[in-house]
Design a protein around this motif. Structure first.
Motif: not given
Length: 203
Positions: A1-22
């Motif tokens: 994570m220190e060597k990349t510029t990608l933005q990593l999302f915090e994976l939790n139950q709410r984020t997974l539910a939003q991705w699944h519904n979309k």
């Protein structure tokens, strides 16, 4: 994570539910739009709409003349009062002037002209009285003159039956229940039987 510029999302139950519904809604839309040609042209009108009218600061003027309504002239206070024969002349005070009524200290005596007019006036018509009222008044006056009221004189000592001619008593087979009279000689029943039937029917 220190060597990349990608933005990593915090994976939790709410984020997974939003991705699944979309993702599920996108799949449903793709299924419903199968065989439907999407519109190619833009929904915007190519010709521009006219500009809105500016607000008028003054009222518009017209070529024809404005109609003027003619009102009748104000005739307040110009009417003539008609004097009826035998009536006193009355004057109408102006609307703005206060009305002052003098209070006399002693009653004024009637003048000779008013007394003569009252004497010459015809008497009031007689009051109509009903015949029954006049008859009662006449009988009352006769009783007062005699000094005592007339007493009711009974012609028979006892009540007699109109069917058998006997006195209305139980020993002669006559009786009464309420407003109904009974005669055993004309009906063929005894008084006890008739009373029992009347009481049973009333109950």
């Amino acid at each position: 994570m220190e060597k990349t510029t990608l933005q990593l999302f915090e994976l939790n139950q709410r984020t997974l539910a939003q991705w699944h519904n979309k993702r599920q809604k996108g799949q449903e839309q793709a299924v419903l739009l199968q065989g439907v040609q999407p519109p190619s042209a833009s929904a915007v009108d190519p010709e521009p709409q006219p500009q809105p009218r500016p607000l008028l600061r003054e009222a518009p003027t017209y070529a024809h003349l404005q109609y003027v309504f003619l009102s009748p002239p104000n005739a307040v206070g110009l009417a003539k009062q008609r004097n009826h024969p035998g009536a006193a002349v009355r004057t109408i005070a102006p609307a703005l002037a206060p009305l002052v009524i003098p209070v006399p200290h002693a009653p004024a005596l009637p003048s000779t002209s008013s007394a003569a007019a009252a004497a010459a006036a015809p008497p009031p018509p007689p009051r109509l009285v009903q015949r029954t009222t006049s008859w009662r008044h006449k009988k009352r006056a006769e009783e007062q003159e005699e000094g005592s009221k007339r007493k009711y004189e009974r012609k028979r000592a006892e009540n007699m039956c109109g069917l058998c001619g006997q006195r209305k008593r139980k020993e002669f087979g006559l009786s009464r229940f309420g407003n109904t009279s009974f005669c055993s000689a004309s009906s063929g029943k005894t008084v006890a039987q008739w009373l029992a039937e009347m009481r049973a029917g009333k109950l």
